[in-house]
Scaffold this motif. Structure first.
Motif, short mmCIF file in Angstrom:
data_model
loop_
_atom_site.label_atom_id
_atom_site.label_comp_id
_atom_site.label_asym_id
_atom_site.label_seq_id
_atom_site.Cartn_x
_atom_site.Cartn_y
_atom_site.Cartn_z
N ALA A 1 0.87 -1.17 0.00
CA ALA A 1 0.00 0.00 0.00
C ALA A 1 0.92 1.23 0.00
O ALA A 1 1.88 1.29 0.76
CB ALA A 1 -0.87 -0.01 1.25
N HIS A 2 0.63 2.19 -0.89
CA HIS A 2 1.47 3.39 -0.98
C HIS A 2 0.63 4.64 -0.79
O HIS A 2 -0.40 4.80 -1.45
CB HIS A 2 2.14 3.48 -2.36
N PRO A 3 1.05 5.55 0.09
CA PRO A 3 0.34 6.84 0.23
C PRO A 3 0.72 7.77 -0.92
O PRO A 3 1.86 8.19 -1.04
CB PRO A 3 0.85 7.38 1.56
N HIS B 1 4.01 11.95 -5.67
CA HIS B 1 4.92 10.89 -5.21
C HIS B 1 4.30 10.02 -4.13
O HIS B 1 3.27 10.37 -3.54
CB HIS B 1 6.23 11.51 -4.69
N CYS B 2 4.98 8.92 -3.86
CA CYS B 2 4.64 8.10 -2.71
C CYS B 2 5.19 8.80 -1.48
O CYS B 2 6.33 9.25 -1.47
CB CYS B 2 5.27 6.72 -2.84
N HIS B 3 4.37 8.91 -0.42
CA HIS B 3 4.84 9.59 0.81
C HIS B 3 5.49 8.65 1.81
O HIS B 3 5.77 9.03 2.94
CB HIS B 3 3.71 10.41 1.44
N ILE B 4 5.76 7.39 1.40
CA ILE B 4 6.73 6.59 2.15
C ILE B 4 8.06 7.19 1.75
O ILE B 4 8.47 7.12 0.58
CB ILE B 4 6.63 5.09 1.81
N LEU B 5 8.71 7.86 2.69
CA LEU B 5 9.83 8.74 2.30
C LEU B 5 11.00 7.97 1.70
O LEU B 5 11.70 8.48 0.83
CB LEU B 5 10.27 9.58 3.50
N GLU B 6 11.17 6.72 2.12
CA GLU B 6 12.25 5.91 1.52
C GLU B 6 11.91 5.59 0.05
O GLU B 6 12.82 5.43 -0.76
CB GLU B 6 12.46 4.61 2.31
N HIS B 7 10.65 5.46 -0.26
CA HIS B 7 10.26 5.22 -1.66
C HIS B 7 10.45 6.48 -2.50
O HIS B 7 10.96 6.43 -3.61
CB HIS B 7 8.80 4.76 -1.75
N GLU B 8 10.02 7.60 -1.93
CA GLU B 8 10.19 8.89 -2.62
C GLU B 8 11.67 9.13 -2.93
O GLU B 8 12.03 9.45 -4.07
CB GLU B 8 9.63 10.00 -1.72
N GLY C 1 13.06 7.33 -5.80
CA GLY C 1 12.61 7.67 -7.15
C GLY C 1 11.14 7.48 -7.45
O GLY C 1 10.71 7.67 -8.58
N MET C 2 10.31 7.11 -6.43
CA MET C 2 8.88 6.95 -6.69
C MET C 2 8.21 8.34 -6.64
O MET C 2 7.41 8.65 -5.77
CB MET C 2 8.26 5.99 -5.68
N MET C 3 8.61 9.14 -7.62
CA MET C 3 8.16 10.54 -7.67
C MET C 3 8.22 11.02 -9.10
O MET C 3 9.06 10.59 -9.88
CB MET C 3 9.08 11.39 -6.76
#
Ligand code: C2O
Ligand code: CU
Ligand code: CU
Length: 495
Positions: free
Chosen positions: A421-423, A477-484, A487-489
């Motif tokens: 699940a991604h915010p 972007h995804c607000h899981i900061l490690e994902h952001e 590059g999930m942005m």
């Protein structure tokens, strides 16, 4: 009390390695509130008269546990920043940086143009400052601010560069809702943090953490561990902000009393909505009214993070979610003090907030946005742990514009995820959640939103009312900061 006593003092089972104190039912927690310290509010920085806002990013030391000073960073203080109260009209901000590394201040939830948004294109170098002359023009809401330097957002927010904004219109008395800061109107910035055995703050990111997002076993509220809130005997307003790097909470009351949802990210609902559970992912905000009129204390719990738990991501199948979320833990106990002034004894019937209504508008484009855990490409940062996530197969690139949208138009964004699940968060807009996995939106997704948990497919209607240029684009972007950070942005212009 040191960290070890704190964990053991919960009276519940403590798993090896300092994991959360899991219990089979909330009543097994046996929270001893006398062992907890009184919750403090962040200092209030009221800009409503001065129309001025000064923030300085600075280094400091914070003792989350006795005899254990950790190096932290904050705005105007050692860890986190003040609660900023703003009202509509001009706001002259000045953000200074005393840190050796660059920072930005992104106003997450303020509807301002790209040049004032504080995204990754607006870094403030050591010794410099940034002075956006802003116009606040939006409905009352609880917003968030934090640094947003690409590649170091996760570690810098973790170390303390975040705070809360209240957009206030001075009409809460008319609405019949509590508004005395820290008395019957509590601001609760919820963050999970890891500590070493000696009680020092730690961000030891493993490969697994980078994949799932960094979750931890200690809950801080406003930067404090092991706290309790003291509230008056009456209606209390809770402004919940999930400032965690990755953890998705599902809050509930241990005695199952209803939580009355009154506001989401973008502001008030039309009327209070009673709910039993509130799911809140990183970057999301929600406001609740809770009735303490019977004088009884209550403990706010959360169930487990759907993205962690047994089996982890790879073993995560939808059927297992129930198992994971039954593992509750304590977030914050509330104790009633009937000597405190009670201003509100009943819930308001109506709030008259403006709920989203974009369905009638012309939809000029439909876009597919897929949040990808593995883009296969190594991206700008040379591959490895820091760059293999993305959106629509591409890892974030500061020099590449991903989308251009029309100012004042409405688009449908179909956001999809797999595995976790991604915010999903969008800058510079408030959006309407049209449906979640083809069903009705959850109650907490009904109001105006800028961040929403996507676990499958979520359709949004987005109206772009603020301009953003190529030089200062908006992010999604995804607000899981490690994902952001990995590059999930993506970034877009509005013109
Ligand atoms: Cu709260 Cu782009 O972030
Ligand atoms: Cu934002
Ligand atoms: Cu994500």
């Amino acid at each position: 009390m040191n960290r070890r006593n704190f964990l053991l003092g919960t009276g519940a089972l403590v798993a090896a390695g300092g994991a959360f104190a899991w219990a089979t039912s909330p009543n097994d927690f046996g929270v001893d509130t006398s062992q907890r310290v009184a919750l403090k509010m962040p200092p209030l920085l009221d800009t409503r008269e001065s129309r001025k806002l000064e923030l300085t990013a600075q280094e400091g030391e914070t003792s989350f546990f006795e005899n254990a000073a950790s190096k932290t960073i904050g705005f105007n203080q050692n860890y986190l920043g003040p609660t900023i109260k703003v009202k509509n009209g001009p706001l002259g901000a000045k953000v200074s940086n005393q840190l050796q590394t660059p920072v930005t201040v992104h106003w997450h939830g303020l509807l301002v143009p790209g040049e004032h948004d504080g995204g990754p294109h607006l870094p403030i170098a050591f010794g410099n400052n940034w002075q956006p002359d802003m116009q606040i023009q939006q409905s009352p809401a609880t917003a968030f601010y934090h640094t947003h330097i690409h590649g170091r957002t996760a570690s810098d927010v973790y170390a303390g560069l975040a705070g809360i904004i209240h957009v206030d219109d001075g009409r809460d008395d008319d609405r019949g809702i509590p508004n005395s800061y820290g008395v019957d109107d509590l601001t609760l910035l919820i963050q999970d943090r890891r500590f070493t055995d000696s009680g020092h703050l730690s961000y030891n990111l493993s490969m697994m953490d980078a994949m799932h997002g960094f979750t931890a076993d200690t809950v801080l509220v406003n930067g404090q561990a092991n706290t309790r809130a003291v509230v008056p005997k009456g209606i209390v307003r809770l402004r919940l902000i999930n400032g965690s790097n990755a953890r998705i909470y599902t809050f509930s009351a241990d005695d199952n009393r209803p939580l009355h949802l009154i506001a989401t990210d973008g502001g008030f609902l039309q009327e209070p909505k009673p709910i039993q559970e509130l799911r809140l992912s990183p970057g999301e905000r929600a406001e609740l009214l809770v009735d303490f009129g019977n004088g009884e204390s209550m403990t706010m719990l959360s169930s487990g993070d759907p993205n962690s738990g047994p089996g982890g991501m790879m073993g995560r199948v939808r059927g297992m979610l129930d198992l994971v979320v039954s593992r509750s833990f304590v977030v914050l106990p509330f104790v009633v003090d009937d000597r405190m002034p009670t201003r509100f004894n009943a819930l308001p019937d109506r709030l008259n907030g403006d709920e989203p209504d974009l369905e009638g508008e012309e939809i000029v484009a439909t876009r597919q946005i897929s949040l990808d855990m593995n883009t296969g490409s190594s991206g700008m940062m040379g591959g490895g742990m820091m760059s293999n996530m993305g959106i629509n197969g591409r890892s974030f690139d500061m020099s590449r514009m991903d989308l251009g949208v029309g100012l004042g138009t409405v688009e449908k964004w179909v956001v999809s995820t797999s595995m976790l699940a991604h915010p999903f968060h969008v800058h510079g807009v408030a959006f309407q959640v049209l449906n979640e996995n083809s069903g009705e939106p959850k109650p907490e997704s009904i109001g105006w939103k800028d961040t929403v948990v996507v676990d499958g497919v979520t359709e949004l209607l987005v109206k772009f009312n603020m301009p953003a240029s190529r030089d200062n684009p908006f992010m999604y972007h995804c607000h899981i900061l490690e994902h952001e950070d990995r590059g999930m942005m993506g970034q877009f212009t509005v013109a």
